[in-house]
Design an enzyme around this catalytic site. Structure first.
Site, PDB file in Angstrom:
ATOM      1  N   HIS A   1      11.548  -2.224   0.093  1.00 21.73           N
ATOM      2  CA  HIS A   1      12.463  -1.962   0.996  1.00 21.73           C
ATOM      3  C   HIS A   1      13.745  -2.752   0.939  1.00 21.73           C
ATOM      4  O   HIS A   1      14.608  -2.789   1.539  1.00 21.73           O
ATOM      5  CB  HIS A   1      11.862  -2.090   2.326  1.00 21.73           C
ATOM      6  CG  HIS A   1      10.834  -0.994   2.897  1.00 21.73           C
ATOM      7  ND1 HIS A   1      11.226   0.308   2.950  1.00 21.73           N
ATOM      8  CD2 HIS A   1       9.508  -1.170   3.138  1.00 21.73           C
ATOM      9  CE1 HIS A   1      10.230   1.071   3.285  1.00 21.73           C
ATOM     10  NE2 HIS A   1       9.207   0.078   3.559  1.00 21.73           N
TER      11      HIS A   1
ATOM     12  N   ASP B   1       3.949   5.050  -2.062  1.00 25.03           N
ATOM     13  CA  ASP B   1       3.754   4.121  -0.787  1.00 25.03           C
ATOM     14  C   ASP B   1       4.125   5.393   0.363  1.00 25.03           C
ATOM     15  O   ASP B   1       4.819   6.158   0.376  1.00 25.03           O
ATOM     16  CB  ASP B   1       4.761   3.160  -0.651  1.00 25.03           C
ATOM     17  CG  ASP B   1       4.409   2.287   0.490  1.00 25.03           C
ATOM     18  OD1 ASP B   1       3.693   1.242   0.421  1.00 25.03           O
ATOM     19  OD2 ASP B   1       4.950   2.567   1.716  1.00 25.03           O
TER      20      ASP B   1
ATOM     21  N   HIS C   1       5.548   4.921   3.087  1.00 20.45           N
ATOM     22  CA  HIS C   1       7.061   4.746   3.548  1.00 20.45           C
ATOM     23  C   HIS C   1       8.061   4.937   2.513  1.00 20.45           C
ATOM     24  O   HIS C   1       7.810   4.476   1.231  1.00 20.45           O
ATOM     25  CB  HIS C   1       7.304   3.068   4.170  1.00 20.45           C
ATOM     26  CG  HIS C   1       6.188   2.825   5.167  1.00 20.45           C
ATOM     27  ND1 HIS C   1       5.214   2.436   4.933  1.00 20.45           N
ATOM     28  CD2 HIS C   1       6.323   2.927   6.562  1.00 20.45           C
ATOM     29  CE1 HIS C   1       4.190   2.154   5.826  1.00 20.45           C
ATOM     30  NE2 HIS C   1       5.080   2.456   7.131  1.00 20.45           N
TER      31      HIS C   1
ATOM     32  N   ASP D   1      -0.988   2.992   1.491  1.00 16.15           N
ATOM     33  CA  ASP D   1      -0.920   2.899   2.978  1.00 16.15           C
ATOM     34  C   ASP D   1      -1.058   4.544   3.443  1.00 16.15           C
ATOM     35  O   ASP D   1      -0.999   4.846   4.516  1.00 16.15           O
ATOM     36  CB  ASP D   1       0.210   2.349   3.772  1.00 16.15           C
ATOM     37  CG  ASP D   1       1.535   2.321   3.210  1.00 16.15           C
ATOM     38  OD1 ASP D   1       1.719   3.089   2.131  1.00 16.15           O
ATOM     39  OD2 ASP D   1       2.372   1.795   3.622  1.00 16.15           O
TER      40      ASP D   1
END
Length: 436
Positions: free
Chosen positions: A112, A151, A153, A240
């Site tokens: 990120h 991921d 996200h 995740d």
């Protein structure tokens, strides 16, 4: 003795001395159970699985990628440097030919973190994959790289860094941004003026399971990779998507992750998210290590799989097929509507960026020179609620003469104007980093 059919390097860095807070999902013991599981299964005794020791990345390694505000020391700790350095160790092992692939099991994560860094967002300060890729480019002359971000996200930081780079194919498979942080990662986000089509976002619905992930990989990701023909494939390996993860809503399993990696065969994998510290992360990482080593992964199974795993619902399967068909049309069948820019045109983009961890708001005004010969000179005017106002100028490593001249002109004008707290020049052609 059991022998790996593919020689693999492992790098562990649990960062026991760093956490956002003692109860935060991204905390010290995230990798503790993985290390125990790897030891318990005897993987380090397998012929062909080699563990490497970490080393810290340097300030120069960070400066190939980021504009850190006010400087690198203010936004990193020793743990961040070692996490990034662990990726460099893994990269060296592969590029020197010591192993066929490597997995950097390190934290804190990085995907990120964008090119400009005012603080921590999404648990990330510096982008450890991008630092590794630019190191590889400078040290080994690698040009074409594909990043497959698995991921849950959206990897918005990596997308930001490579938004204008036609030599980096960024593919992100993630939970739909309408249902999860950071709220981005849609198919229309396809790359900047000089790299249209080099960013591919695949938003999957909550409850996507093994069937959906493996279908997406086979139908979309593998054909994209085959067409791009990268010199290296990097897996930004967030764990995740697991059905036990406490902060996401997907339905993937450890065996599914192993199957995905056996098919993807990344040259390098770098750990990102994954917050079911005890119930999922050790088994997912175990499956990935075994898959990368070419070992049989049919025995990989979480103790609670039969209790907690739910098959993918039929309506979710139909939704995934529609998403994959739409993206195939855009990126594999010529359906992407690319915008035409005049050669040398300066294209602007304004953005608001929120640092959720450090509660910082940033405004950016970006300028890119449209160029058919290189990735284009880039400038970023960034102001944040910290009170800092900076201008960063990036000259890409393959910049043509006109883009180099434009970048230097922007830097000199800003440096003499007195409007900014700091002015940065990241000249990747001359391998120079200046800050005034």
């Amino acid at each position: 003795m059991l022998k790996a059919s593919r020689k693999i390097g492992l790098v562990f860095f649990p960062a026991f001395d760093w956490a956002i807070s003692p109860t935060h999902p991204e905390r010290e013991e995230r990798l503790l159970y993985t290390q125990d599981q790897v030891m318990e299964e005897g993987l380090l005794d397998v012929d062909g699985i080699i563990e490497y020791r970490v080393r810290p990345a340097t300030t120069a390694d960070i400066q190939r990628v980021h504009f850190c505000v006010p400087d690198e020391e203010a936004v990193t700790t020793e743990s961040h440097l070692i996490s990034a350095g662990g990726c460099l160790v893994a990269a060296d092992a592969v590029l020197r030919g010591e192993v066929e692939s490597a997995f950097a099991l390190v934290r804190p994560p990085g995907h990120h973190a964008m090119r400009v860094v005012h603080g921590n967002r999404g648990f990330c300060n510096i982008n450890i994959e991008a630092i590794m890729i630019e190191y590889l480019r400078d040290r080994y002359g690698i040009r074409k790289v594909a990043i497959v971000d698995t991921d849950c996200h959206h990897g918005d930081g990596t997308q930001d860094i490579y938004w204008h780079d036609p030599d980096t194919l960024f593919i992100s498979i993630h939970q739909d941004g309408r249902t999860l942080y950071p709220g981005s990662g849609f198919p229309h986000e396809a790359g900047g003026p000089n790299a249209q089509g080099a960013t591919v976002n695949i938003p999957l619905p909550p409850k996507t399971g093994e069937e959906g992930f493996l279908y997406t990989l086979e139908e979309l990701v593998m054909p994209l990779l085959e067409r791009f023909e990268p010199e290296l494939v990097i897996n930004s390996a967030g764990q995740d998507n697991h059905f036990n993860d406490p902060i996401t809503n997907m339905n993937f399993s450890a065996r599914g992750y192993a199957q995905l990696n056996a098919r993807l065969r990344p040259d390098l994998a770098v750990l990102e998210g994954g917050y079911a510290v005890e119930d999922a992360l050790p088994y997912v990482n175990l499956g990935i290590i075994m898959a990368m080593a070419g070992l049989d992964t049919s025995c990989v199974k979480e103790p609670n799989y039969d209790r907690d795993y739910r098959p993918q619902p039929p309506d979710i399967t139909m939704h995934i097929h529609r998403v994959v068909d739409e993206i195939k049309t855009l990126f594999l069948e010529g359906g992407l509507n690319k915008t035409a820019f005049t050669e040398g045109e300066i294209v602007e983009r304004n953005r608001n960026i929120f640092y959720d961890t450090d509660m910082i708001y940033e405004k950016q005004r970006e300028r890119i020179r449209a160029c058919s010969h290189c990735a284009g000179a880039l400038s970023i005017d960034s102001s944040a609620t910290t009170g800092r106002h900076i201008l960063g100028v990036h000259i890409p490593r393959d910049a043509c003469d006109l883009c180099q001249a434009t970048g230097r002109k922007w830097f000199e004008e800003a440096a003499s104007g007195g409007s900014f707290n700091q002015v940065y020049l990241q000249d990747r052609v001359r391998r120079v980093y200046e800050k005034i």
